[in-house]
Design a protein around this motif. Sequence first.
Motif, PDB file in Angstrom:
ATOM      1  N   GLU A  16      26.204   3.755  21.526  1.00  0.00           N
ATOM      2  CA  GLU A  16      27.522   4.080  22.071  1.00  0.00           C
ATOM      3  C   GLU A  16      28.227   2.815  22.511  1.00  0.00           C
ATOM      4  O   GLU A  16      27.623   1.942  23.149  1.00  0.00           O
ATOM      5  CB  GLU A  16      27.386   5.042  23.245  1.00  0.00           C
ATOM      6  N   GLY A  17      29.497   2.706  22.162  1.00  0.00           N
ATOM      7  CA  GLY A  17      30.320   1.598  22.605  1.00  0.00           C
ATOM      8  C   GLY A  17      30.143   0.320  21.804  1.00  0.00           C
ATOM      9  O   GLY A  17      30.718  -0.701  22.145  1.00  0.00           O
ATOM     10  N   GLU A  18      29.362   0.353  20.747  1.00  0.00           N
ATOM     11  CA  GLU A  18      29.199  -0.878  19.971  1.00  0.00           C
ATOM     12  C   GLU A  18      30.035  -0.823  18.690  1.00  0.00           C
ATOM     13  O   GLU A  18      30.510   0.231  18.285  1.00  0.00           O
ATOM     14  CB  GLU A  18      27.729  -1.136  19.631  1.00  0.00           C
ATOM     15  N   ALA A  19      30.218  -2.000  18.091  1.00  0.00           N
ATOM     16  CA  ALA A  19      30.898  -2.067  16.812  1.00  0.00           C
ATOM     17  C   ALA A  19      29.854  -2.395  15.767  1.00  0.00           C
ATOM     18  O   ALA A  19      29.136  -3.384  15.893  1.00  0.00           O
ATOM     19  CB  ALA A  19      31.982  -3.127  16.846  1.00  0.00           C
TER      20      ALA A  19
ATOM     21  N   LEU B 138      40.294  -1.283  21.480  1.00  0.00           N
ATOM     22  CA  LEU B 138      39.606   0.003  21.510  1.00  0.00           C
ATOM     23  C   LEU B 138      38.150  -0.174  21.910  1.00  0.00           C
ATOM     24  O   LEU B 138      37.596   0.609  22.679  1.00  0.00           O
ATOM     25  CB  LEU B 138      39.678   0.680  20.129  1.00  0.00           C
ATOM     26  N   LEU B 139      37.556  -1.241  21.381  1.00  0.00           N
ATOM     27  CA  LEU B 139      36.156  -1.515  21.690  1.00  0.00           C
ATOM     28  C   LEU B 139      35.978  -1.761  23.186  1.00  0.00           C
ATOM     29  O   LEU B 139      35.030  -1.265  23.798  1.00  0.00           O
ATOM     30  CB  LEU B 139      35.718  -2.750  20.884  1.00  0.00           C
TER      31      LEU B 139
ATOM     32  N   SER C 186      28.888  -6.581  16.544  1.00  0.00           N
ATOM     33  CA  SER C 186      27.686  -7.247  17.015  1.00  0.00           C
ATOM     34  C   SER C 186      26.509  -6.929  16.100  1.00  0.00           C
ATOM     35  O   SER C 186      25.650  -7.766  15.872  1.00  0.00           O
ATOM     36  CB  SER C 186      27.362  -6.800  18.445  1.00  0.00           C
ATOM     37  N   ARG C 187      26.495  -5.714  15.588  1.00  0.00           N
ATOM     38  CA  ARG C 187      25.376  -5.357  14.714  1.00  0.00           C
ATOM     39  C   ARG C 187      25.901  -4.846  13.373  1.00  0.00           C
ATOM     40  O   ARG C 187      27.072  -4.504  13.236  1.00  0.00           O
ATOM     41  CB  ARG C 187      24.528  -4.264  15.368  1.00  0.00           C
TER      42      ARG C 187
END
Lengths: 225, 238, 219
Positions: free
Chosen positions: B28-31, B176-177, B198-199
């Motif tokens: 959750e909350g990652e890009a 948004l991130l 990040s991933r």
Amino acid sequence: MRVSAVVNLVVKDLRAELRTKHTVNFMLLFSGLAVAFFSRIAGSYVGSVPEIGPGLLWLVFLFTGMLGLGRAFVKEKELGTLDGLRLTPMSSAEILAGKAIYNLLLMLGVQSVIFPLFIVFFDFPVRGGFALAFAVLTLGNTCFVIVSSALATLVLNARARELLLPVILLPVLFPVIVLSVSALNSVLVGGEGFLNILGEIKIILAYAVVMGVIAMLTFDFALEE
Amino acid sequence: MHAVEIRDVEKCFGAHRVLRGVSLSVAEGEAFVLLGPNGAGKTTLIRIVATLLRQDSGVVRVLGYDTRREAQEVRRRIGVVTHNPLLYEELTARENLTFYARAYGVPLERIEELLDRVELEERADEPVSTFSRGMKQRLSIARALLHSPEVLLLDEPTTGLDIKGRRDFYALLGNLLEEGVTLLMTTHHTEEAERLCSRGAVLRSGRVVAQGELSELKASVESLEDAYLQMTGEEGEG
Amino acid sequence: MLWIYFSLAAAFAMFAYGAYKALLVFPPIYSPENPVMEELYRNVFFHVPVNASGFLGFTITLFASILYLKTRDMKYDLIAAKSAKVGVFFITFTLLTGMAWAKPAWGTYWNWDPRETTALIMWFVYLGYLALREAIAEERARARASAILGIFGYTSGIFTLLSTRIFPSLHPPTFGLRLEPEMGMTLGLMITGAVIVFLNLVYLEMRLERVKRGLAGGR
């Protein structure tokens, strides 16, 4: 089913259509042409055998509808907006109802112009009630839009879908066409009242209900990809 | 709980196996970025997560909801942006958003807020057919954000945008991130992806060939682009 | 495979025996009100079995279609498709034998009698069904679309029969045909034979399809 969602979809489609009028103009033009041609080719025979008339009228609606009604879905498919529709929390039953109502409005538009035009062109005797005849046509067209809206989605992934749709649609519509032509004959030519066409009306209504239920039940699958 | 969890997903089109057991998860909350050559199955995977396509086997969960059995719940929580803006050309920007807002059951005030955010309030009452590619794509973002989705799925969102359009677009995604929206995206533009995400995972012929921190993915080579080319065995495809 | 040979041999024996009885053994039926019936009634022994098998096929397609949508098992799609295909083949013979009957009995080859109408419309429905299948390349999409049409088409067939019922019929009622007990037995035998042939054809078509797919490199 949420009525507001259905209305929203109908309003969207009508608004987009009224802005360009591509489909409705085409349908009116085509059906007007067909009536004129039929009148030239068969007008004099209809004068002596008026029972041919309602059948010809239905042929006009059928061809107009088959060319125009599929657009409601085909357009969304071609532009890719069908994905947008499917991404909303609208249920498939709501989408189907919205499209069917929009299609019915289109057909009613065509019917309101073409039916009077037909009577004028053929000098067709109206022995029974005009309103009753109009209602019979509307009922027939309701069945037509339910089935055509449901089946139009089946050809979305097919090759030559414009050719295919009439081929799968016509036989399925056969009972409605026969019954509504017969009822129309009783009213227009026979001058009969509502009670005398009740037999036909009942079966057409049953057909509309049964086909509507099947459409609702299978539409989830029809929209899938 | 993962924002997106994909387990052993397989998908065939006829005899062609597009996805062959794909598993990955997005926190959750990652890009998270999906990389891979054309035909690797990225779009298919995004469409499956978006409930637009059904996988043949395997499970996909978005915020804990199964995409096959709880599609409606998933649809309420995701926004989707693809290279197709999913807009009606005859309608104006505002009419498009009004239609979608009503379909999602969102109050209409939200429309003004979003028009403002994507800087389209001045053109709001013009038909979408008169918009440039970049404007359509911004409007498409507004459409996807109407119902304040927790997860945003982006499939090649910057295709056809010029450099400025792309930069603005990524700035918006960055905001948004920060607000806590989860992003799952595919792109060919690895540099921008690198800045935002990040991933990531690299897909090749329907399989995940690498997955993890972008910094790890590129640890052994000069740049992510090289790592990508090496892993996919592609030359010149970018 | 062995049981196919056995069942087909049995079916052909039944059919050959039935045909021999129908054409050569049974006496003419003298019917004062309809003199042409005398020899013509023998048509029934061919018309009814192919008709029963054809409609059995469409009914199988209906149920297989519903089962496909419920389970998404491609097996049911294959059953539905092949059953419709062989059904259309059988109904073609129904229509031909029906017309051969109608000309001498009622004066014209085609009369839009309720049963004729229903058979013809169903024939068109399932030809459309096969055309739809031909036109969709992706197999899941094809299975879904044709399953839905399979349900709509069958229902429409029922309504066609229903709708023509309010008009008078020429056709003898299906279960009202008065035959001698021995003739009835023979007819039953031929129906059984036709159904066995039908089921075998569907089975062989399904096998053929699987072999084709195997050759095409699927699985």
